[in-house]
Design an enzyme around this catalytic site. Sequence first.
Site, PDB file in Angstrom:
ATOM      1  N   SER A  43      13.582 -23.110  10.020  1.00  0.00           N
ATOM      2  CA  SER A  43      12.829 -23.076   8.771  1.00  0.00           C
ATOM      3  C   SER A  43      11.790 -24.182   8.703  1.00  0.00           C
ATOM      4  CB  SER A  43      13.785 -23.211   7.589  1.00  0.00           C
ATOM      5  OG  SER A  43      13.076 -23.450   6.388  1.00  0.00           O
ATOM      6  N   TYR A  66       5.406 -21.804   6.393  1.00  0.00           N
ATOM      7  CA  TYR A  66       4.751 -21.432   5.146  1.00  0.00           C
ATOM      8  C   TYR A  66       3.342 -22.007   5.227  1.00  0.00           C
ATOM      9  CZ  TYR A  66       9.273 -20.319   2.963  1.00  0.00           C
ATOM     10  OH  TYR A  66      10.480 -19.764   2.655  1.00  0.00           O
ATOM     11  N   THR A  92       5.824 -16.525   7.271  1.00  0.00           N
ATOM     12  CA  THR A  92       6.388 -15.821   6.123  1.00  0.00           C
ATOM     13  C   THR A  92       5.284 -15.470   5.144  1.00  0.00           C
ATOM     14  OG1 THR A  92       8.545 -16.895   6.328  1.00  0.00           O
ATOM     15  CG2 THR A  92       7.984 -15.995   4.175  1.00  0.00           C
ATOM     16  N   LYS A 169       6.567 -12.207   8.896  1.00  0.00           N
ATOM     17  CA  LYS A 169       7.873 -12.025   8.258  1.00  0.00           C
ATOM     18  C   LYS A 169       7.675 -11.654   6.790  1.00  0.00           C
ATOM     19  CE  LYS A 169      12.318 -14.423   7.687  1.00  0.00           C
ATOM     20  NZ  LYS A 169      12.526 -14.269   6.227  1.00  0.00           N
ATOM     21  N   HIS A 193      13.066 -11.620   1.984  1.00  0.00           N
ATOM     22  CA  HIS A 193      13.495 -12.996   1.711  1.00  0.00           C
ATOM     23  C   HIS A 193      14.919 -13.004   1.155  1.00  0.00           C
ATOM     24  CE1 HIS A 193      11.009 -16.785   1.762  1.00  0.00           C
ATOM     25  NE2 HIS A 193      12.170 -17.278   1.365  1.00  0.00           N
TER      26      HIS A 193
END
Length: 252
Positions: A43, A66, A92, A169, A193
């Site tokens: 992450s 992100y 993402t 994603k 998510h």
Amino acid sequence: LLGESFNSPLFLCPVAALQAYHTEGEAGAGRAAQRRGVLQMQSNSSSQSYEEIAEARGEPHWFQIYTSPDWGRNERLINRVASAGCRTLVWTIDLLGGRNTVTATRLQRIDDRNCSVCHEPTATSRYSRSIKPMGQNLPDPIGESLSRGLTWDFIARLKDATPMKLILKGVVTREDALLAVSYGADGIIVSNHGARAAASGRSTIECLPEVVEAVDGRIPVLIDSGFRRGTDIFKALALGATAVGVGRPYLW
């Protein structure tokens, strides 16, 4: 999968702050994944750095990002993980237009805990994004997941910035799958998510067939959100998925 070989179609999804669940954090999960020959995605908001996790694994892994409105922030983060050996970047996109967190909003009425302890950049918690390892020495991350002005052309900008493969994603429709292919994405993860990005009641496994049909074998289609049993994985593979990710199960 994108030039790498794994022992299983199961993979570990990127989940923030694993040290909130176990003292070994992402490095512990990485060691276990490496021993089993399983793909691990780190992450953007991990509690340990890319370098620490890769050292624990003894090999590089995938990194989820992100994107920020500040391109310099994106570029520095991308260069950092690429320099550490990362081969695949997972972008993402399911939060770019904002969230529809119906369930969370309802539950907040009976949950009086202070969410800012974990989530606000100004928080003093060790799990705050602003002081997590991958955010240190970078510009202010406020709004980084809400880059609503981004268009599909941003795929080319990311790909031009790095030799890493690029996975999108958060694709759940035929239309977006076709656009992802046409703009040069190297793969897709069908994801909502963990049902938090779009609390519509539509599961990702319901979305999978139309995405697989649209892609038509041109790029890999991975999937996550809601998978709890080994038989769930076989169902997704039968419907055309290349690999299946779990998040909450490996935390619990």
